[in-house]
Design a protein around this motif. Structure first.
Motif, PDB file in Angstrom:
ATOM      1  N   ALA A  10       0.822  -1.219   0.000  1.00 32.83           N
ATOM      2  CA  ALA A  10       0.000   0.000   0.000  1.00 32.83           C
ATOM      3  C   ALA A  10       0.854   1.267   0.000  1.00 32.83           C
ATOM      4  CB  ALA A  10      -0.930  -0.013   1.204  1.00 32.83           C
ATOM      5  N   PHE A  11       2.019   1.229   0.627  1.00 30.39           N
ATOM      6  CA  PHE A  11       2.780   2.466   0.823  1.00 30.39           C
ATOM      7  C   PHE A  11       4.236   2.371   0.353  1.00 30.39           C
ATOM      8  CE2 PHE A  11      -0.514   2.214   4.110  1.00 30.39           C
ATOM      9  CZ  PHE A  11      -1.185   3.398   3.876  1.00 30.39           C
ATOM     10  N   GLY A  12       4.652   1.194  -0.148  1.00 32.00           N
ATOM     11  CA  GLY A  12       6.071   1.013  -0.460  1.00 32.00           C
ATOM     12  C   GLY A  12       6.454   1.459  -1.858  1.00 32.00           C
ATOM     13  N   THR A  13       7.750   1.528  -2.063  1.00 31.20           N
ATOM     14  CA  THR A  13       8.313   1.770  -3.389  1.00 31.20           C
ATOM     15  C   THR A  13       9.253   0.611  -3.712  1.00 31.20           C
ATOM     16  OG1 THR A  13      10.083   3.071  -2.387  1.00 31.20           O
ATOM     17  CG2 THR A  13       8.194   4.288  -3.239  1.00 31.20           C
ATOM     18  N   GLU A  14       9.405   0.352  -4.998  1.00 29.71           N
ATOM     19  CA  GLU A  14      10.241  -0.781  -5.407  1.00 29.71           C
ATOM     20  C   GLU A  14      11.708  -0.378  -5.431  1.00 29.71           C
ATOM     21  OE1 GLU A  14       9.049  -3.961  -8.417  1.00 29.71           O
ATOM     22  OE2 GLU A  14      10.402  -2.694  -9.561  1.00 29.71           O
ATOM     23  N   ARG A  15      12.517  -1.127  -4.693  1.00 29.62           N
ATOM     24  CA  ARG A  15      13.964  -0.928  -4.695  1.00 29.62           C
ATOM     25  C   ARG A  15      14.595  -2.283  -4.973  1.00 29.62           C
ATOM     26  NH1 ARG A  15      13.706   2.645   0.778  1.00 29.62           N
ATOM     27  NH2 ARG A  15      12.854   4.516  -0.165  1.00 29.62           N
ATOM     28  N   GLY A  16      15.228  -2.374  -6.166  1.00 28.21           N
ATOM     29  CA  GLY A  16      15.714  -3.686  -6.561  1.00 28.21           C
ATOM     30  C   GLY A  16      14.537  -4.602  -6.826  1.00 28.21           C
ATOM     31  N   ARG A  17      14.556  -5.770  -6.212  1.00 28.71           N
ATOM     32  CA  ARG A  17      13.448  -6.719  -6.402  1.00 28.71           C
ATOM     33  C   ARG A  17      12.378  -6.593  -5.336  1.00 28.71           C
ATOM     34  NH1 ARG A  17      14.878 -12.330  -6.197  1.00 28.71           N
ATOM     35  NH2 ARG A  17      16.368 -11.779  -4.595  1.00 28.71           N
ATOM     36  N   PHE A  18      12.606  -5.706  -4.338  1.00 28.48           N
ATOM     37  CA  PHE A  18      11.732  -5.702  -3.174  1.00 28.48           C
ATOM     38  C   PHE A  18      10.959  -4.392  -3.032  1.00 28.48           C
ATOM     39  CE2 PHE A  18      15.403  -8.407  -2.295  1.00 28.48           C
ATOM     40  CZ  PHE A  18      14.765  -9.611  -2.027  1.00 28.48           C
ATOM     41  N   LEU A  19       9.818  -4.491  -2.350  1.00 27.47           N
ATOM     42  CA  LEU A  19       9.055  -3.308  -1.978  1.00 27.47           C
ATOM     43  C   LEU A  19       9.503  -2.890  -0.582  1.00 27.47           C
ATOM     44  CD1 LEU A  19       5.519  -4.472  -3.147  1.00 27.47           C
ATOM     45  CD2 LEU A  19       6.887  -2.671  -4.188  1.00 27.47           C
ATOM     46  N   GLU A  20       9.814  -1.623  -0.410  1.00 29.83           N
ATOM     47  CA  GLU A  20      10.296  -1.147   0.884  1.00 29.83           C
ATOM     48  C   GLU A  20       9.529   0.101   1.293  1.00 29.83           C
ATOM     49  OE1 GLU A  20      14.493  -0.603   0.800  1.00 29.83           O
ATOM     50  OE2 GLU A  20      14.916  -2.639   0.137  1.00 29.83           O
ATOM     51  N   THR A  21       9.403   0.287   2.601  1.00 30.83           N
ATOM     52  CA  THR A  21       8.723   1.471   3.132  1.00 30.83           C
ATOM     53  C   THR A  21       9.604   2.120   4.188  1.00 30.83           C
ATOM     54  OG1 THR A  21       7.610   0.108   4.780  1.00 30.83           O
ATOM     55  CG2 THR A  21       6.380   0.633   2.792  1.00 30.83           C
ATOM     56  N   HIS A  62      -7.345   2.216  -0.246  1.00 32.60           N
ATOM     57  CA  HIS A  62      -7.258   3.093  -1.411  1.00 32.60           C
ATOM     58  C   HIS A  62      -5.807   3.210  -1.900  1.00 32.60           C
ATOM     59  CE1 HIS A  62      -8.608   6.150  -4.143  1.00 32.60           C
ATOM     60  NE2 HIS A  62      -7.765   7.033  -3.669  1.00 32.60           N
ATOM     61  N   ALA A  63      -4.852   3.266  -0.960  1.00 34.19           N
ATOM     62  CA  ALA A  63      -3.439   3.367  -1.348  1.00 34.19           C
ATOM     63  C   ALA A  63      -3.005   2.137  -2.147  1.00 34.19           C
ATOM     64  CB  ALA A  63      -2.568   3.529  -0.110  1.00 34.19           C
ATOM     65  N   ALA A  64      -3.460   0.966  -1.727  1.00 31.55           N
ATOM     66  CA  ALA A  64      -3.109  -0.261  -2.464  1.00 31.55           C
ATOM     67  C   ALA A  64      -3.771  -0.274  -3.838  1.00 31.55           C
ATOM     68  CB  ALA A  64      -3.531  -1.485  -1.657  1.00 31.55           C
ATOM     69  N   VAL A  65      -5.019   0.218  -3.928  1.00 30.35           N
ATOM     70  CA  VAL A  65      -5.723   0.251  -5.218  1.00 30.35           C
ATOM     71  C   VAL A  65      -5.008   1.187  -6.190  1.00 30.35           C
ATOM     72  CG1 VAL A  65      -7.873   0.966  -6.339  1.00 30.35           C
ATOM     73  CG2 VAL A  65      -7.947  -0.394  -4.248  1.00 30.35           C
ATOM     74  N   LEU A  66      -4.543   2.335  -5.697  1.00 34.27           N
ATOM     75  CA  LEU A  66      -3.827   3.276  -6.566  1.00 34.27           C
ATOM     76  C   LEU A  66      -2.574   2.640  -7.157  1.00 34.27           C
ATOM     77  CD1 LEU A  66      -4.060   6.686  -4.662  1.00 34.27           C
ATOM     78  CD2 LEU A  66      -5.274   5.983  -6.717  1.00 34.27           C
ATOM     79  N   ARG A  67      -1.835   1.917  -6.346  1.00 32.70           N
ATOM     80  CA  ARG A  67      -0.616   1.270  -6.850  1.00 32.70           C
ATOM     81  C   ARG A  67      -0.953   0.136  -7.816  1.00 32.70           C
ATOM     82  NH1 ARG A  67       0.904   3.993  -2.699  1.00 32.70           N
ATOM     83  NH2 ARG A  67       3.092   4.566  -2.362  1.00 32.70           N
ATOM     84  N   ALA A  68      -2.000  -0.615  -7.509  1.00 29.22           N
ATOM     85  CA  ALA A  68      -2.389  -1.702  -8.417  1.00 29.22           C
ATOM     86  C   ALA A  68      -2.893  -1.157  -9.752  1.00 29.22           C
ATOM     87  CB  ALA A  68      -3.471  -2.560  -7.756  1.00 29.22           C
ATOM     88  N   SER A  69      -3.407   0.081  -9.743  1.00 25.48           N
ATOM     89  CA  SER A  69      -3.926   0.684 -10.977  1.00 25.48           C
ATOM     90  C   SER A  69      -2.825   1.305 -11.821  1.00 25.48           C
ATOM     91  CB  SER A  69      -4.964   1.767 -10.628  1.00 25.48           C
ATOM     92  OG  SER A  69      -6.024   1.197  -9.899  1.00 25.48           O
ATOM     93  N   ASN A  70      -1.632   1.347 -11.311  1.00 28.40           N
ATOM     94  CA  ASN A  70      -0.492   1.894 -12.055  1.00 28.40           C
ATOM     95  C   ASN A  70       0.643   0.877 -12.029  1.00 28.40           C
ATOM     96  OD1 ASN A  70       1.109   3.718 -13.441  1.00 28.40           O
ATOM     97  ND2 ASN A  70       1.796   4.752 -11.559  1.00 28.40           N
ATOM     98  N   PRO A  71       0.484  -0.253 -12.745  1.00 26.34           N
ATOM     99  CA  PRO A  71       1.385  -1.398 -12.554  1.00 26.34           C
ATOM    100  C   PRO A  71       2.752  -1.272 -13.224  1.00 26.34           C
ATOM    101  CG  PRO A  71      -0.253  -1.907 -14.211  1.00 26.34           C
ATOM    102  CD  PRO A  71      -0.600  -0.542 -13.702  1.00 26.34           C
ATOM    103  N   LEU A  72       2.907  -0.399 -14.206  1.00 19.76           N
ATOM    104  CA  LEU A  72       4.134  -0.409 -15.005  1.00 19.76           C
ATOM    105  C   LEU A  72       5.419  -0.177 -14.218  1.00 19.76           C
ATOM    106  CD1 LEU A  72       3.020   1.316 -18.318  1.00 19.76           C
ATOM    107  CD2 LEU A  72       3.227  -1.108 -17.791  1.00 19.76           C
ATOM    108  N   PRO A  73       5.444   0.647 -13.145  1.00 22.16           N
ATOM    109  CA  PRO A  73       6.726   0.852 -12.445  1.00 22.16           C
ATOM    110  C   PRO A  73       7.244  -0.378 -11.698  1.00 22.16           C
ATOM    111  CG  PRO A  73       5.175   2.632 -11.976  1.00 22.16           C
ATOM    112  CD  PRO A  73       4.405   1.550 -12.636  1.00 22.16           C
ATOM    113  N   TRP A 116       7.212  -7.902 -12.501  1.00 24.45           N
ATOM    114  CA  TRP A 116       6.034  -8.770 -12.600  1.00 24.45           C
ATOM    115  C   TRP A 116       5.631  -9.328 -11.221  1.00 24.45           C
ATOM    116  CZ3 TRP A 116       5.185 -13.919 -11.406  1.00 24.45           C
ATOM    117  CH2 TRP A 116       3.968 -14.432 -11.857  1.00 24.45           C
ATOM    118  N   GLY A 117       6.616  -9.763 -10.451  1.00 22.60           N
ATOM    119  CA  GLY A 117       6.301 -10.352  -9.151  1.00 22.60           C
ATOM    120  C   GLY A 117       5.645  -9.359  -8.222  1.00 22.60           C
ATOM    121  N   ASN A 118       6.200  -8.149  -8.131  1.00 23.38           N
ATOM    122  CA  ASN A 118       5.617  -7.150  -7.241  1.00 23.38           C
ATOM    123  C   ASN A 118       4.265  -6.669  -7.763  1.00 23.38           C
ATOM    124  OD1 ASN A 118       7.647  -7.148  -5.322  1.00 23.38           O
ATOM    125  ND2 ASN A 118       8.895  -5.690  -6.478  1.00 23.38           N
TER     126      ASN A 118
END
Length: 617
Positions: free
Chosen positions: A409-420, A448-459, A462-464
């Protein structure tokens, strides 16, 4: 405090026993990391020394009230301590005369305290041997000779032993012609020190708030409860000037009076629990959550209470199958509990380096605890991609882990992992704990935060991308269950659902699948439906017309059967949208339910082929 005291009493048979990890400490003892081990015989003759790894160094050592909480002071531990306290020749190997003088004063205090124990009725053969060796004042010389320390020109080099500077390296002893040889495993030695320290204590006696009995009141409480905030104390009182105790008390004793033995047991139990079953949120600024039964009965891991993450044979489950799976996962714990057994959940955080606070506390009857866990597991669940033992991807049903929800819901992708950020992780983790254990409704902003990220998948990779999508669907399911008072979202594609967002979600999945079906194996680009997903969510009807035009060249590449199948499916969904909704609302932004329709339609299309397209001809 009362519960922790009860926990210690129920598990007192484990106190002082060597175990893997942190043992439950005895009264007037604590667990420390030793870096050096010295072997002597019963006459105090040096026999050898070596350094210790971090895994080997866990050592139970006797402490005083002052030494257990020392920071910058010079209160020595009674037996095992750092080189600056117990090496009588350490000052000779220092270049700085001021530092050498300070070290000499530390050694004098240490030796005087050790002699007091040796000369008491509670002396012990091992203590006498160690005293004889210490009095020779040749420890640094012996350690240099053994290769543990290094020196040049008669002075110690500025190096480390087991990642610790020489001055702060803790030394433990082994008396080789006794049994057991290790002083940190000798229960008779523990018993001698507890009796010695109890008789030598001086201080104000009063009624202990915990035990209700008269006892020597402790003015200094232990630190080191949580490893990440080692110097932080749960109880402390030093507000003796200016705005004294916020104007409510004149002395610290008026606020709290806890006996020495009681505070030792309480803090030992809490330290033991935190090390054994604490769940940490954050990587640097950490918050620790502990879940336990005061009677010592086993309870689930708060991070993965259902133990679903280690499933070796993942597969999809129906609603009833998944419910039965959760019941099976929790029944082993639940069957061990009596009717009145309680489960305690505590959250600890250090606001400063010196103060530890309880940020969450809850006592639940065992049946309530498991019913709430079950409710969380059954209402916050969705399909996730898992891998079989032979590493083949498959779809299984899971309740996402609490940390995973925060990262998605709140993380950003760094390398292969989502971090907050740690602060975000700590605060959002606790909000989810409230939802899980206090049955508070899931906050809309998390969903809502998770939905926003799921609606913008390109960044995302595939796994994340898949992880975020599934987690968002689980949160939507939970959110709607809470608001609809028990009505759950179906995990099967609902052809009778004419909700506008749900239908547009289905349409998006069909457009994506239709284009992707024409890709060759080497083609790695994303379909137009995915590239424009974020725009589609905000302007679904106008974006659909753009996607329709972009899809025409791909229809030409399809077989007649596939072309007919996808065109018919698109036409059916568009008909449902236009039949059930007015033209004015068709281009309005979609609600979160579109992700449910998107996921389930995509899952339906990705089922193994059964020549369905050709059958439509």
């Amino acid at each position: 405090m009362r519960t922790l005291y009860q926990t210690y009493q129920e598990n007192i048979h484990m106190a002082g026993k060597p175990v893997e990890g942190v043992p439950l400490s005895l009264v007037a003892h604590m667990t420390a990391n030793a870096q050096i081990e010295i072997s002597i015989d019963s006459q105090g003759i040096f026999c050898g020394a070596h350094d210790l790894t971090k895994e080997q160094g866990k050592t139970i050592i006797p402490v005083t009230e002052a030494s257990a909480s020392r920071s910058s002071g010079d209160a020595p531990h009674p037996l095992c301590d750092t080189l600056s306290y117990i090496a009588g020749d350490f000052a000779q190997y220092l270049s700085d005369s001021k530092a050498a003088g300070k070290v000499e004063r530390k050694f004098e205090k240490y030796l005087a305290a050790l002699e007091g124990w040796v000369q008491s009725p509670y002396t012990h053969p091992k203590i006498q041997a160690i005293h004889r060796y210490i009095a020779q004042k040749q420890m640094v010389q012996d350690l240099i000779g053994s290769g543990v320390l290094e020196a040049a020109d008669g002075k110690l080099l500025e190096k480390k032993v087991s990642s610790t500077v020489y001055e702060k390296a803790l030394v433990r002893f082994r008396v080789i012609d006794s049994s057991p040889q290790a002083v940190w495993e000798d229960e008779t030695l523990f018993d001698c020190y507890i009796k010695y320290y109890a008789t030598s204590q001086e201080g104000r006696r009063d009624i202990c708030y915990l035990s209700g009995e008269e006892a020597v009141i402790s003015g200094i409480h232990p630190k080191g409860i949580v490893a990440a905030s080692y110097g932080a104390k749960l109880i402390s009182a030093n507000d003796s000037t200016n705005f004294t105790y916020r104007g409510r008390f004149e002395t610290a004793e008026q606020a709290s009076a806890i006996g020495y033995e009681a505070t030792q047991k309480v803090h030992s139990a809490l330290t033991w629990l935190a090390a054994r079953q604490g769940v940490v949120a954050g990587t640097k600024e950490k918050r620790t959550y502990i879940c336990w039964n005061p009677n010592g009965k086993k309870v689930p891991d708060l991070e993965d209470p259902f133990g679903l993450e280690d499933d070796s044979e993942p597969r999809s489950y129906t609603e009833e199958e998944y419910k039965q799976r959760l019941i099976d996962a929790l029944s082993g714990y639940q069957n061990t509990l009596e009717h009145n057994d309680e489960i305690v959940i505590m959250g600890l955080d250090a606001a400063t380096t010196g103060r530890l606070s309880i940020v969450y506390y809850n006592e639940l009857r065992g049946s309530d605890f498991y019913n709430r866990l079950m409710d969380w597991g059954l209402t916050c669940r969705w399909y996730f991609t898992a891998f079989t033992a032979d590493k083949k991807p498959t779809t299984t049903t899971l309740t996402p882990l609490t940390k995973q929800i925060v990262r998605c819901a709140f993380g950003t992708e760094r390398g292969r992992f989502l971090e907050t950020d740690d602060k975000v992780m700590k605060e959002q983790y606790q909000r989810l704990i409230y939802c899980m254990l206090d049955q508070k409704p899931l906050p809309r902003d998390i969903m809502h935060a998770a939905v926003l990220r799921a609606s913008n998948p390109l960044p995302y990779s595939w796994g994340n991308r898949e992880r975020i999508l599934s987690t968002a669907c689980a949160l939507i399911s939970k959110y709607h269950h809470d608001r609809a008072k028990g009505v759950s979202i179906s995990m099967n594609l609902d052809y009778g659902n004419n909700d506008r967002s749900y239908l547009f979600g289905r349409l998006l999945a069909v457009l994506e699948k239709a284009e992707r079906s024409t890709f060759s194996r080497e083609e790695t680009r994303e379909p137009n439906a995915m590239r424009l997903q974020n725009v589609f969510v905000n302007h679904p009807m106008s974006t659909w017309k753009i996607l329709q035009e972009k899809l025409n060249p791909y229809f030409e590449r399809m077989s007649p059967g596939s072309r007919y199948y996808y065109k018919e499916l698109v036409s059916d969904i568009i008909d449902l949208i236009t039949q059930h909704h007015s033209p004015e609302e068709l281009n309005r932004p979609l609600e979160e339910l579109y992700l449910i329709g998107y996921y389930l339609q995509r899952k339906e299309l990705n089922q193994p082929k059964n020549n369905k397209e050709e059958q439509e001809i």
